[in-house]
Design an enzyme around this catalytic site. Sequence first.
Site, PDB file in Angstrom:
ATOM      1  CE  LYS A  67      18.930  14.254 -22.640  1.00 54.03           C
ATOM      2  NZ  LYS A  67      19.165  15.030 -21.782  1.00 54.03           N
TER       3      LYS A  67
ATOM      4  CE1 TYR B  37     -14.350  21.603 -30.785  1.00 53.03           C
ATOM      5  CE2 TYR B  37     -11.878  20.988 -30.896  1.00 53.03           C
ATOM      6  CZ  TYR B  37     -13.603  20.372 -30.475  1.00 53.03           C
ATOM      7  OH  TYR B  37     -13.820  19.760 -30.079  1.00 53.03           O
TER       8      TYR B  37
HETATM    9  C1  LIG Z   1      24.181  16.312 -20.146  1.00 49.07           C
HETATM   10  C2  LIG Z   1      24.137  16.010 -21.319  1.00 49.07           C
HETATM   11  N1  LIG Z   1      25.521  15.546 -22.359  1.00 49.07           N
HETATM   12  C3  LIG Z   1      24.933  15.266 -23.441  1.00 49.07           C
HETATM   13  C4  LIG Z   1      23.398  15.858 -23.793  1.00 49.07           C
HETATM   14  C5  LIG Z   1      23.508  15.743 -25.433  1.00 49.07           C
HETATM   15  O1  LIG Z   1      23.524  17.184 -25.958  1.00 49.07           O
HETATM   16  P1  LIG Z   1      22.957  17.040 -27.692  1.00 49.07           P
HETATM   17  O2  LIG Z   1      21.573  16.803 -27.593  1.00 49.07           O
HETATM   18  O3  LIG Z   1      22.302  18.658 -27.770  1.00 49.07           O
HETATM   19  O4  LIG Z   1      23.849  16.272 -28.676  1.00 49.07           O
HETATM   20  C6  LIG Z   1      22.613  15.847 -23.185  1.00 49.07           C
HETATM   21  C7  LIG Z   1      21.500  16.325 -24.020  1.00 49.07           C
HETATM   22  O5  LIG Z   1      20.989  17.697 -23.186  1.00 49.07           O
HETATM   23  C8  LIG Z   1      22.958  16.283 -21.774  1.00 49.07           C
HETATM   24  O6  LIG Z   1      22.077  16.542 -21.111  1.00 49.07           O
END
Ligand SMILES: Cc1ncc(COP(=O)(O)O)c(C=O)c1O
Length: 373
Positions: free
Chosen positions: A35, A262
């Site tokens: 994601k 700045y």
């Molecule tokens: C539902 C879910 N599963 C798994 C993960 C993966 O987590 P991590 O990046 O801590 O391994 C996330 C990340 O936020 C998540 O939202």
Amino acid sequence: MPLSWVEIDLAALRHNYFQARERLASGTRVLAVVKSDAYGHGMVPVARELAAAGTEFLGVSKFWEALELRRQDIHLPLLVLLGVEPADMEEAIRKHVRPVVFRLDHARLLSQCACSLQRPAVIHVKIDTGMGRLGVPWERVPGFLDELLALPGLEIEGVLSHFAVADEADKTFSELQMERFQQVLQQFSNRGRPVRYAHISNSAGLLDLPVAHWQLVRPGLMLYGSPPSTMLERPAALLPVMSFKARILQIKDVQTGESIGYGRTYRVPRPSRIATIPVGYDDGYSRLLSNRGQVLVGGLRAPVVGRVSMNMITVDVSHVPDAQEDDEVVLLGTQGDARISAEEIGDLCGTISYEVYCSIGRHHFKVFNNASA
Ligand SMILES: Cc1ncc(COP(=O)(O)O)c(C=O)c1O
């Protein structure tokens, strides 16, 4: 070459994936979380590389990300962690995209779509076992199941939950979450619908809680080379995947007492060589790094002096006499024996490596190195 760029080491990504894989029992599957543009690393090339390495599922947060993966001919099962909006449900079913379901009204609509398309809607049901965020509250699962299991056209392929503190040394709350999760899974079994893929483990659960693997694990951060925390009992040897680089745009000799940037927050204490680097907060280099961050020049650490502005920073390179205009600067990553990690930047900014990767990755031209094919 652009003024600044991000390099992604796909061999390091594969290494980290195999670090995850080797901790799993042979039947346990991996859902790689890609994601948010693979945490800023570039969703499509990362997904391709992980698919080639053998990951069985990919996880995205939004449906359009799943569509993009399908458009790029990635055929692995895809899970949409935030669920799918009613308007997209038919297309999700047609494209074999699995929504996460946590609302009965969405389940009913998915059931209707499945019936009218005469194809099952494959879903994963999300249970809140203590994260207090998304999911059916675990105590309300019996009532939820009464309705859900009566809906035609739904294939419940998975049931998932999410750990709140698996990255902490004290695993008491994670154990409570696991106990609740197990009770929920038992309820599915008791109703004659045993769960094929139960999953709760993020990177921290994968590394530190082997009893929490069930049939599927969902690593994200560890694939990108960062440990979820420094408090793990079973850390892995991970390799950083992202580097952030730029070239020196200008070098100036500056006299004692002159000010930089700045707000005139930095006064030069002695005759100095100041390099201007074309990277600023618009490039994901936080303004919180003003007068605090360090970059690598000629294999040495050089301090950011003055404020980070929108598109530039200024760095003291007086101790790097060979430094010249157009030399490469590393803002995140390795140069010679020196390294700046996402954790270091995160600590300076009061945040976590996740946010550092997402911010730096967001706007950048990316170079992908060491692809397997
Ligand atoms: C539902 C879910 N599963 C798994 C993960 C993966 O987590 P991590 O990046 O801590 O391994 C996330 C990340 O936020 C998540 O939202």
